[in-house]
Design a protein around this motif. Sequence first.
Motif, PDB file in Angstrom:
ATOM      1  N   THR A  42      70.804  37.427  15.754  1.00  0.00           N
ATOM      2  CA  THR A  42      71.832  36.611  16.400  1.00  0.00           C
ATOM      3  C   THR A  42      71.725  36.743  17.913  1.00  0.00           C
ATOM      4  O   THR A  42      71.191  37.736  18.433  1.00  0.00           O
ATOM      5  N   SER A  43      72.254  35.756  18.608  1.00  0.00           N
ATOM      6  CA  SER A  43      72.179  35.788  20.069  1.00  0.00           C
ATOM      7  C   SER A  43      73.004  36.940  20.631  1.00  0.00           C
ATOM      8  O   SER A  43      72.630  37.530  21.655  1.00  0.00           O
ATOM      9  N   ASP A  44      74.113  37.290  19.984  1.00  0.00           N
ATOM     10  CA  ASP A  44      74.922  38.421  20.450  1.00  0.00           C
ATOM     11  C   ASP A  44      74.143  39.728  20.359  1.00  0.00           C
ATOM     12  O   ASP A  44      74.160  40.536  21.283  1.00  0.00           O
ATOM     13  N   ARG A  64      65.318  31.917  22.693  1.00  0.00           N
ATOM     14  CA  ARG A  64      66.059  31.321  21.579  1.00  0.00           C
ATOM     15  C   ARG A  64      65.165  30.469  20.742  1.00  0.00           C
ATOM     16  O   ARG A  64      64.235  29.944  21.087  1.00  0.00           O
TER      17      ARG A  64
END
Length: 64
Positions: A42-44, A64
């Motif tokens: 995930t980006s987090d 991404r």
Amino acid sequence: MTDPGPHVLEVAKAVRRRTGLSLWHGKLLLGRLPATILDDVTSDLAEAVAGELRAAGASVEVRR
């Protein structure tokens, strides 16, 4: 990661904490830069790992 910076051991410890690799394998990975540390996360999580690696002195790119 593009560059481990001057504190290679600290960066290797951060890689170890986040990937589960041994310290020895983490140092080997740093010798083969640029390298992907984590893939398909995930980006987090990616930003958290990047922040930890930057705090240890590494140059990091989040893609991404």
